[in-house]
Design a protein around this motif. Structure first.
Motif, PDB file in Angstrom:
ATOM      1  N   VAL A 260      30.464  44.711  39.890  1.00 38.07           N
ATOM      2  CA  VAL A 260      31.197  44.671  41.210  1.00 38.07           C
ATOM      3  C   VAL A 260      31.464  46.271  41.507  1.00 38.07           C
ATOM      4  CG1 VAL A 260      33.339  44.589  42.477  1.00 38.07           C
ATOM      5  CG2 VAL A 260      32.267  42.488  41.146  1.00 38.07           C
ATOM      6  N   LYS A 261      31.682  46.952  40.583  1.00 29.82           N
ATOM      7  CA  LYS A 261      31.759  48.480  40.579  1.00 29.82           C
ATOM      8  C   LYS A 261      30.486  49.124  41.302  1.00 29.82           C
ATOM      9  CE  LYS A 261      33.170  52.507  37.988  1.00 29.82           C
ATOM     10  NZ  LYS A 261      33.620  53.234  36.765  1.00 29.82           N
ATOM     11  N   ALA A 262      29.341  48.938  40.619  1.00 27.86           N
ATOM     12  CA  ALA A 262      28.193  49.524  41.020  1.00 27.86           C
ATOM     13  C   ALA A 262      27.857  49.282  42.622  1.00 27.86           C
ATOM     14  CB  ALA A 262      27.091  48.855  40.506  1.00 27.86           C
ATOM     15  N   VAL A 263      28.283  47.643  43.075  1.00 29.77           N
ATOM     16  CA  VAL A 263      27.953  47.502  44.344  1.00 29.77           C
ATOM     17  C   VAL A 263      28.989  48.144  45.466  1.00 29.77           C
ATOM     18  CG1 VAL A 263      28.238  45.688  46.258  1.00 29.77           C
ATOM     19  CG2 VAL A 263      26.932  45.336  44.012  1.00 29.77           C
ATOM     20  N   CYS A 264      30.092  48.280  44.945  1.00 28.82           N
ATOM     21  CA  CYS A 264      31.216  48.950  45.703  1.00 28.82           C
ATOM     22  C   CYS A 264      30.770  50.445  45.942  1.00 28.82           C
ATOM     23  CB  CYS A 264      32.616  48.658  45.113  1.00 28.82           C
ATOM     24  SG  CYS A 264      33.211  47.047  45.373  1.00 28.82           S
ATOM     25  N   GLU A 265      30.534  50.989  44.696  1.00 28.81           N
ATOM     26  CA  GLU A 265      29.855  52.672  44.787  1.00 28.81           C
ATOM     27  C   GLU A 265      28.998  52.618  45.877  1.00 28.81           C
ATOM     28  OE1 GLU A 265      29.248  53.619  40.807  1.00 28.81           O
ATOM     29  OE2 GLU A 265      31.526  53.973  40.183  1.00 28.81           O
ATOM     30  N   ALA A 266      27.972  51.857  45.706  1.00 23.79           N
ATOM     31  CA  ALA A 266      26.940  51.709  46.687  1.00 23.79           C
ATOM     32  C   ALA A 266      27.214  51.796  48.072  1.00 23.79           C
ATOM     33  CB  ALA A 266      25.784  50.866  46.347  1.00 23.79           C
ATOM     34  N   ALA A 267      28.270  50.887  48.326  1.00 28.75           N
ATOM     35  CA  ALA A 267      28.788  50.550  49.657  1.00 28.75           C
ATOM     36  C   ALA A 267      29.835  51.763  50.096  1.00 28.75           C
ATOM     37  CB  ALA A 267      29.565  49.355  49.863  1.00 28.75           C
ATOM     38  N   GLU A 268      30.289  52.552  49.149  1.00 31.30           N
ATOM     39  CA  GLU A 268      31.170  53.491  49.396  1.00 31.30           C
ATOM     40  C   GLU A 268      32.459  52.916  49.815  1.00 31.30           C
ATOM     41  OE1 GLU A 268      29.794  56.420  52.169  1.00 31.30           O
ATOM     42  OE2 GLU A 268      28.283  57.303  50.671  1.00 31.30           O
ATOM     43  N   LEU A 269      32.959  51.928  48.951  1.00 33.55           N
ATOM     44  CA  LEU A 269      34.169  51.290  49.255  1.00 33.55           C
ATOM     45  C   LEU A 269      34.820  51.048  47.689  1.00 33.55           C
ATOM     46  CD1 LEU A 269      33.133  48.522  51.557  1.00 33.55           C
ATOM     47  CD2 LEU A 269      34.653  50.407  52.127  1.00 33.55           C
TER      48      LEU A 269
ATOM     49  N   LEU B 248      28.784  46.017  52.158  1.00 34.52           N
ATOM     50  CA  LEU B 248      28.796  45.176  50.831  1.00 34.52           C
ATOM     51  C   LEU B 248      27.599  44.412  50.583  1.00 34.52           C
ATOM     52  CD1 LEU B 248      32.595  44.268  50.059  1.00 34.52           C
ATOM     53  CD2 LEU B 248      31.115  46.102  48.723  1.00 34.52           C
ATOM     54  N   ILE B 249      27.136  43.743  51.763  1.00 34.72           N
ATOM     55  CA  ILE B 249      25.959  42.848  51.585  1.00 34.72           C
ATOM     56  C   ILE B 249      24.824  43.637  51.610  1.00 34.72           C
ATOM     57  CG2 ILE B 249      24.522  41.227  52.945  1.00 34.72           C
ATOM     58  CD1 ILE B 249      27.283  39.949  53.848  1.00 34.72           C
ATOM     59  N   GLN B 250      24.828  44.887  52.501  1.00 36.54           N
ATOM     60  CA  GLN B 250      23.613  45.672  52.219  1.00 36.54           C
ATOM     61  C   GLN B 250      23.514  46.231  50.994  1.00 36.54           C
ATOM     62  OE1 GLN B 250      24.610  47.747  55.818  1.00 36.54           O
ATOM     63  NE2 GLN B 250      23.181  46.500  57.013  1.00 36.54           N
ATOM     64  N   ALA B 251      24.619  46.841  50.420  1.00 37.05           N
ATOM     65  CA  ALA B 251      24.668  47.591  49.041  1.00 37.05           C
ATOM     66  C   ALA B 251      24.066  46.596  47.877  1.00 37.05           C
ATOM     67  CB  ALA B 251      26.071  47.974  48.771  1.00 37.05           C
ATOM     68  N   ALA B 252      24.672  45.275  48.056  1.00 32.68           N
ATOM     69  CA  ALA B 252      24.194  44.508  47.038  1.00 32.68           C
ATOM     70  C   ALA B 252      22.823  44.237  46.996  1.00 32.68           C
ATOM     71  CB  ALA B 252      24.901  43.062  47.232  1.00 32.68           C
ATOM     72  N   ILE B 253      22.203  44.092  48.107  1.00 31.43           N
ATOM     73  CA  ILE B 253      20.612  44.153  48.258  1.00 31.43           C
ATOM     74  C   ILE B 253      20.003  44.983  47.558  1.00 31.43           C
ATOM     75  CG2 ILE B 253      18.650  43.933  49.775  1.00 31.43           C
ATOM     76  CD1 ILE B 253      20.714  42.314  51.897  1.00 31.43           C
ATOM     77  N   GLU B 254      20.426  46.261  47.739  1.00 32.20           N
ATOM     78  CA  GLU B 254      20.016  47.546  47.212  1.00 32.20           C
ATOM     79  C   GLU B 254      19.898  47.363  45.755  1.00 32.20           C
ATOM     80  OE1 GLU B 254      17.768  49.936  48.576  1.00 32.20           O
ATOM     81  OE2 GLU B 254      17.978  48.456  50.281  1.00 32.20           O
ATOM     82  N   VAL B 255      21.390  47.358  45.172  1.00 30.25           N
ATOM     83  CA  VAL B 255      21.558  47.263  43.864  1.00 30.25           C
ATOM     84  C   VAL B 255      20.772  45.994  43.205  1.00 30.25           C
ATOM     85  CG1 VAL B 255      23.350  46.958  42.174  1.00 30.25           C
ATOM     86  CG2 VAL B 255      23.804  48.627  44.235  1.00 30.25           C
ATOM     87  N   TYR B 256      21.000  44.794  43.641  1.00 31.84           N
ATOM     88  CA  TYR B 256      20.288  43.733  43.003  1.00 31.84           C
ATOM     89  C   TYR B 256      18.831  43.822  42.889  1.00 31.84           C
ATOM     90  CZ  TYR B 256      24.730  41.190  43.921  1.00 31.84           C
ATOM     91  OH  TYR B 256      26.021  40.786  44.018  1.00 31.84           O
ATOM     92  N   GLY B 257      18.300  44.643  44.217  1.00 35.93           N
ATOM     93  CA  GLY B 257      16.751  44.725  44.189  1.00 35.93           C
ATOM     94  C   GLY B 257      16.414  45.642  43.108  1.00 35.93           C
ATOM     95  N   GLU B 258      17.228  46.675  42.808  1.00 37.13           N
ATOM     96  CA  GLU B 258      16.863  47.765  41.524  1.00 37.13           C
ATOM     97  C   GLU B 258      17.061  47.133  40.378  1.00 37.13           C
ATOM     98  OE1 GLU B 258      18.479  52.504  40.723  1.00 37.13           O
ATOM     99  OE2 GLU B 258      19.059  51.311  42.534  1.00 37.13           O
ATOM    100  N   VAL B 259      18.271  46.808  39.944  1.00 38.43           N
ATOM    101  CA  VAL B 259      18.801  46.476  38.603  1.00 38.43           C
ATOM    102  C   VAL B 259      19.014  45.045  38.474  1.00 38.43           C
ATOM    103  CG1 VAL B 259      19.848  48.819  38.593  1.00 38.43           C
ATOM    104  CG2 VAL B 259      21.195  46.547  38.894  1.00 38.43           C
ATOM    105  N   GLY B 260      18.753  44.135  39.132  1.00 40.56           N
ATOM    106  CA  GLY B 260      18.681  42.677  39.173  1.00 40.56           C
ATOM    107  C   GLY B 260      20.306  42.242  39.159  1.00 40.56           C
ATOM    108  N   TYR B 261      20.671  40.962  39.661  1.00 41.82           N
ATOM    109  CA  TYR B 261      21.731  40.396  40.028  1.00 41.82           C
ATOM    110  C   TYR B 261      22.493  40.531  38.594  1.00 41.82           C
ATOM    111  CZ  TYR B 261      25.331  36.803  40.401  1.00 41.82           C
ATOM    112  OH  TYR B 261      26.674  36.340  40.549  1.00 41.82           O
ATOM    113  N   ARG B 262      21.876  40.028  37.493  1.00 43.23           N
ATOM    114  CA  ARG B 262      22.598  39.857  36.404  1.00 43.23           C
ATOM    115  C   ARG B 262      23.249  41.129  35.755  1.00 43.23           C
ATOM    116  NH1 ARG B 262      18.940  35.784  37.195  1.00 43.23           N
ATOM    117  NH2 ARG B 262      19.605  33.810  36.665  1.00 43.23           N
ATOM    118  N   ASN B 263      22.691  42.263  36.057  1.00 39.21           N
ATOM    119  CA  ASN B 263      22.855  43.504  35.208  1.00 39.21           C
ATOM    120  C   ASN B 263      23.628  44.274  36.583  1.00 39.21           C
ATOM    121  OD1 ASN B 263      21.220  43.339  33.308  1.00 39.21           O
ATOM    122  ND2 ASN B 263      19.261  43.799  34.182  1.00 39.21           N
ATOM    123  N   ALA B 264      23.984  43.842  37.686  1.00 38.14           N
ATOM    124  CA  ALA B 264      24.859  44.609  38.539  1.00 38.14           C
ATOM    125  C   ALA B 264      26.216  44.268  38.129  1.00 38.14           C
ATOM    126  CB  ALA B 264      24.478  44.017  39.984  1.00 38.14           C
TER     127      ALA B 264
END
Length: 211
Positions: free
Chosen positions: A44-53, A26-42
């Protein structure tokens, strides 16, 4: 006893290990998602999908999105600072070489890994007092890497301590501008300019101390 043990194991991993592995994903996925779209635009669902959880695993490790942001920020900082410290420690006995080595590692890593750099510099700003407190702790660690520990030990000159913290703020501001502008200067050039600023700041404090 054996059945109880087996109930706690899955694919050779204990329940605690599996939870730790999911948390890291989840942490690694968050880094990727936040780095791509920004924390405020991310989300929980997007992070979980990136983490495949599924989202239930998110709440297994984090109370909310801010807790995940802090964890992602600390993960980036801990890795970066460990590598900076190793580079600096290889120049033991030479304060200027130590600072240059640490800054070179810092700016090189920001250039080579833009998504973690965004988390480190951009996404962490203006979130909450709790996040600001974490940033302050990180700044102290950064200053201890750039300035030899004896200079900022608990019983050292308080002026030096404050100066080191302020110097780190200036370094981060330089990095923020450099990253946000798309890395206009080569790493060597930005390191040289930043190191020169740090030397002037530190020498200014030394001269004041002699007056």
């Amino acid at each position: 006893m054996a059945s109880s043990r087996n109930s706690r194991l899955y694919a050779g991993m204990a329940a605690e290990e599996r939870q730790a592995e999911r948390r890291l994903r989840l942490i690694q996925a968050a880094i990727e998602v936040y780095g791509e779209v920004g924390y405020r635009n991310a989300t929980v669902k997007a992070v979980c999908e990136a983490a495949e959880l599924t989202e239930r695993y998110f709440y297994e490790s984090f109370a909310n999105s801010e807790a995940l942001l802090i964890a992602a920020y600390m993960h980036v900082c801990d890795t970066l600072h460990a590598d900076m410290a190793a580079a600096a420690d290889a120049c033991a006995g030479d304060p200027e070489a130590r600072m240059t080595a640490a800054l070179t590692l810092y700016f090189t890593r920001l250039r080579e890994h833009p998504r973690p750099a965004r988390v480190f510099l951009l996404e962490i700003s203006g979130i909450s007092p709790a996040v600001d407190a974490v940033k302050l702790t990180v700044s102290r660690t950064f200053s201890e890497i750039l300035v030899p520990p004896p200079d900022i030990a608990p019983h050292a000159d308080r002026g030096q301590n404050l100066l080191s913290t302020g110097m780190v703020g200036a370094v981060i501001s330089i990095a923020l501008r450099w990253v946000s502008k798309g890395y206009p200067q080569p790493v060597e050039e930005i390191v040289a300019a930043t190191a020169a600023f740090c030397r002037v700041a530190l020498s200014g404090h030394s001269h004041r101390g002699k007056v």
